[in-house]
Motif scaffolding. Structure first.
Motif, PDB file in Angstrom:
ATOM      1  N   THR A 179      80.900 -14.576  16.306  1.00 52.62           N
ATOM      2  CA  THR A 179      81.050 -14.761  17.748  1.00 52.62           C
ATOM      3  C   THR A 179      81.789 -16.048  18.088  1.00 52.62           C
ATOM      4  O   THR A 179      81.958 -16.367  19.255  1.00 52.62           O
ATOM      5  N   GLY A 180      82.223 -16.797  17.059  1.00 54.41           N
ATOM      6  CA  GLY A 180      82.909 -18.063  17.299  1.00 54.41           C
ATOM      7  C   GLY A 180      81.974 -19.174  17.728  1.00 54.41           C
ATOM      8  O   GLY A 180      82.394 -20.110  18.405  1.00 54.41           O
ATOM      9  N   LYS A 181      80.684 -19.102  17.295  1.00 58.17           N
ATOM     10  CA  LYS A 181      79.701 -20.083  17.745  1.00 58.17           C
ATOM     11  C   LYS A 181      78.926 -20.670  16.567  1.00 58.17           C
ATOM     12  O   LYS A 181      78.753 -20.018  15.529  1.00 58.17           O
ATOM     13  N   LEU A 182      78.464 -21.905  16.755  1.00 57.83           N
ATOM     14  CA  LEU A 182      77.520 -22.544  15.845  1.00 57.83           C
ATOM     15  C   LEU A 182      76.183 -22.687  16.553  1.00 57.83           C
ATOM     16  O   LEU A 182      76.136 -23.022  17.738  1.00 57.83           O
ATOM     17  N   ASP A 183      75.105 -22.425  15.831  1.00 54.60           N
ATOM     18  CA  ASP A 183      73.758 -22.639  16.362  1.00 54.60           C
ATOM     19  C   ASP A 183      73.226 -23.932  15.746  1.00 54.60           C
ATOM     20  O   ASP A 183      72.754 -23.937  14.604  1.00 54.60           O
ATOM     21  N   CYS A 184      73.321 -25.020  16.497  1.00 51.76           N
ATOM     22  CA  CYS A 184      73.026 -26.347  15.965  1.00 51.76           C
ATOM     23  C   CYS A 184      71.606 -26.787  16.291  1.00 51.76           C
ATOM     24  O   CYS A 184      71.158 -26.672  17.433  1.00 51.76           O
TER      25      CYS A 184
END
Length: 351
Positions: free
Chosen positions: A258-263
């Motif tokens: 999805t083009g995301k990082l879960d930080c």
């Protein structure tokens, strides 16, 4: 969209392909569904090439006059050939004495072979539905070859990273990368070719087997090594070495499609490195201590310029844009703000 994709496919196999390439690539970039529709037409064309025809019926290469005819044929095939091929395969699996047209047959009909190649450019993430119902997601700057036959589904990752959401069926689903391979039947997993040549395999759901083949090198004989993974585990292959499976607590890039990082308190340096894989402009840190700042929340990494601006706002930094290919994050006032001794509210921010 099917008609448009068929039009472009026929055009790019014609004599004016290079002249039209710029407009074609712009159309692909407009919407991920454009690329998916085009890929589907390409798969259908590959299926069609596998159907043997008498020599007298074979057609020469596409010319300008044949453009419309090929376009119409592709559209028709997109509606007919795939269901027909699937029906023939199913009849064969059931052992019934009929072909797809309903006529009697004396021996099992062969399954049409499928060969395809997919690639993504820098910054692009592409989702592709394969002919067997599996879904392939290619990360930025990646390339993969696909060969489906009657007995197995073979894929070779040439570069980059891919996620495989495998449709369950009797044929094994085998992904090769480096010197090893992954075998699955119905599961979700990632395979990544890293810059140093290592291959990382991570399982999200189901069960997979990761294997390094045996062989002989000089006087030494190497046994094949197989590691079975459970959900949440990862292994790394480095030439002839396969690490043991280990569980990843909470990988920040699990949602990379999805083009995301879960930080969750991820170092800013880690976020910057992840973003730099997607852009022609690189995020750099003027002071290594800036990289120790912690970020929490969901971060988009496929737009480096916006990300640099948001990180600067979050940590009271400034973005140095003096170089065309670099975005350098610097402390706004070094004499007033020492990043190494910043307050907890500055060291740990949520985006």
């Amino acid at each position: 969209m099917r008609e448009k994709a068929a039009t472009w496919f026929a055009a790019m196999r014609g004599p004016d392909a290079e002249i039209m390439r710029k407009d074609f690539e712009a159309w692909l970039a407009q919407d991920p569904l454009h690329r998916e529709a085009y890929s589907r037409i390409a798969e259908i064309f590959s299926l069609g090439k596998g159907l043997t025809a008498p020599v007298s019926q074979r057609q020469p290469a596409v010319d300008a006059k044949g453009f419309g005819r090929i376009r119409q044929l592709l559209i028709a095939m997109s509606l007919v050939v795939v269901p027909l091929a699937g029906g023939a395969w199913m009849l064969d699996r059931l052992g019934l004495p009929f072909d797809a047209s309903g006529a009697m047959r004396t021996k099992p009909a062969p399954l049409t072979a499928l060969r395809a190649e997919f690639a993504t450019r820098l910054g692009q993430i592409s989702r592709i539905r394969l002919a067997d119902g599996s879904v392939l997601t290619l990360d930025t700057n990646s390339k993969i070859d696909i060969v489906f036959d009657r007995t197995a589904r073979h894929l070779r990752l040439r570069s980059g990273r891919a996620r495989f959401d495998v449709a369950h069926e009797s044929r094994p689903f085998v992904v090769s990368a480096g010197m090893g391979q992954v075998t699955a039947h119905g599961t979700v997993f990632d395979v990544a070719l890293q810059p140093d040549g290592r291959v990382a395999v991570r399982l999200l759901r189901g069960v997979i087997d990761v294997a390094l083949p045996g062989g002989t090198s000089g006087m030494l004989t190497r046994k094949a090594v197989i590691e079975r993974l459970s959900a949440g585990q990862q292994v790394v292959m480095a030439e002839t070495i396969l690490t043991g499976a280990r569980t990843l607590a909470s990988p920040i890039d699990v949602n990379w499609p999805t083009g995301k990082l879960d930080c969750d308190r991820a170092p800013l340096a880690t976020v910057a490195r992840a973003a730099n894989r997607y852009g022609d402009v690189q995020i750099e840190l003027a002071d290594p201590a800036i990289g120790n700042l912690r970020v929490s929340g969901t971060i988009r990494i496929d737009e480096p310029r916006k990300l640099a601006d948001r990180l600067a706002l979050l940590f009271d930094l400034r973005v140095d844009r003096s170089h065309p290919s670099r975005l350098v994050l610097r402390s706004r006032a070094p004499e007033e703000l020492d990043v190494k001794s910043a307050s907890p509210s500055q060291q740990d921010r949520t985006s």
